[in-house]
Motif scaffolding. Structure first.
Motif, mmCIF file in Angstrom:
data_model
loop_
_atom_site.group_PDB
_atom_site.id
_atom_site.type_symbol
_atom_site.label_atom_id
_atom_site.label_comp_id
_atom_site.label_asym_id
_atom_site.label_seq_id
_atom_site.Cartn_x
_atom_site.Cartn_y
_atom_site.Cartn_z
ATOM 1 N N VAL A 67 72.418 68.038 28.592
ATOM 2 C CA VAL A 67 70.291 68.593 28.540
ATOM 3 C C VAL A 67 69.805 68.191 27.478
ATOM 4 O O VAL A 67 69.239 67.314 27.090
ATOM 5 N N PHE A 68 70.740 68.325 26.563
ATOM 6 C CA PHE A 68 69.932 68.159 24.709
ATOM 7 C C PHE A 68 69.981 67.442 24.445
ATOM 8 O O PHE A 68 69.018 66.212 24.120
ATOM 9 N N THR A 69 71.335 66.175 24.499
ATOM 10 C CA THR A 69 71.430 64.820 23.833
ATOM 11 C C THR A 69 70.906 63.873 24.950
ATOM 12 O O THR A 69 69.853 63.321 24.292
ATOM 13 N N ASP A 70 70.393 63.847 26.506
ATOM 14 C CA ASP A 70 69.338 63.512 27.566
ATOM 15 C C ASP A 70 68.563 63.748 26.584
ATOM 16 O O ASP A 70 67.430 62.532 26.870
ATOM 17 N N LEU A 71 67.550 64.867 26.079
ATOM 18 C CA LEU A 71 66.276 65.403 25.756
ATOM 19 C C LEU A 71 66.325 64.580 24.549
ATOM 20 O O LEU A 71 64.886 63.532 24.769
ATOM 21 N N ILE A 72 67.040 64.480 23.541
ATOM 22 C CA ILE A 72 66.931 63.536 22.250
ATOM 23 C C ILE A 72 66.199 62.036 22.979
ATOM 24 O O ILE A 72 66.121 61.492 22.210
ATOM 25 N N VAL A 73 67.989 61.584 23.592
ATOM 26 C CA VAL A 73 67.324 59.909 23.629
ATOM 27 C C VAL A 73 66.182 59.785 24.343
ATOM 28 O O VAL A 73 65.324 59.391 24.292
ATOM 29 N N PHE A 74 65.890 60.718 25.110
ATOM 30 C CA PHE A 74 63.941 60.111 26.219
ATOM 31 C C PHE A 74 63.431 60.337 25.342
ATOM 32 O O PHE A 74 62.169 59.604 25.314
ATOM 33 N N ALA A 75 62.998 61.253 23.790
ATOM 34 C CA ALA A 75 62.387 61.431 23.095
ATOM 35 C C ALA A 75 62.122 60.022 22.363
ATOM 36 O O ALA A 75 61.232 59.436 22.431
ATOM 37 N N PHE A 76 63.538 59.318 21.872
ATOM 38 C CA PHE A 76 63.609 57.791 21.398
ATOM 39 C C PHE A 76 63.312 57.288 21.476
ATOM 40 O O PHE A 76 62.567 56.453 21.258
ATOM 41 N N ALA A 77 63.397 57.487 22.835
ATOM 42 C CA ALA A 77 63.316 55.696 24.349
ATOM 43 C C ALA A 77 62.081 55.924 24.298
ATOM 44 O O ALA A 77 61.169 54.914 23.976
#
Length: 171
Positions: free
Chosen positions: A96-106
């Motif tokens: 979830v943390f990794t997905d959140l970082i990718v979401f923020a970057f996107a």
């Protein structure tokens, strides 16, 4: 199957279909342009100059849309050694943390930054074709929106342990 589950599954299937077909189409067009360029250059001794610039733009679009497809299907490059050795509870938090970082970057870099880039380049015509460079860079926010939507679904998948597209393949 819950309403959220059905909605996310339908959304993910649609995104996979759109990005998959669009990537394939762009790759086919780019390949045809390169073949045409080689033919006109070496057989006709009169190269078609537009194909080089257009195929370069197709490569940019293919890269962005193909990247979005990789996130939709969860086939992007990832270092899994650390994550796969964790128990489910800890793995869930890491994912979830990794997905959140990718979401923020996107959202911040690809969508907002890409939109600013496309707008700033809108009045700048390309060298050979004369099309606005903003049109070329418009793929960034489009792909960024696809990735951001996908990451919301991926966070839900990571938290619940339900991987939607793999479930459909198993049925």
């Amino acid at each position: 199957m819950t309403t959220t589950h059905r909605y996310f599954l339908a959304t993910k299937k649609a995104l996979a279909a759109i990005t998959g077909w669009l990537t394939a189409l762009l790759l086919i067009i780019m390949t045809a342009l390169v073949i045409y360029q080689v033919f006109t250059r070496y057989v006709l001794n009169s190269p078609a100059d537009f194909t080089e610039e257009l195929s370069r733009y197709m490569l940019i679009w293919t890269g962005f849309i193909g990247g979005a497809y990789a996130f939709v299907t969860r086939q992007h490059i990832a270092l899994l050694l650390f994550r796969n050795n964790l128990p489910f509870e800890k793995k869930r938090y890491v994912m979830v943390f990794t997905d959140l970082i990718v979401f923020a970057f996107a959202l911040l870099v690809i969508v907002i930054g890409g939109t600013q880039l496309a707008i700033s380049a809108a009045g700048d015509p390309s060298a050979l074709l004369g099309i606005p460079r903003g049109l070329v860079y418009a793929v960034a926010p489009i792909a960024g929106v696809f990735i951001a939507i996908t990451q919301i679904i991926n966070m839900w998948e990571s938290w619940t342990g339900n991987v939607l597209l793999e479930e459909e393949e198993d049925d």
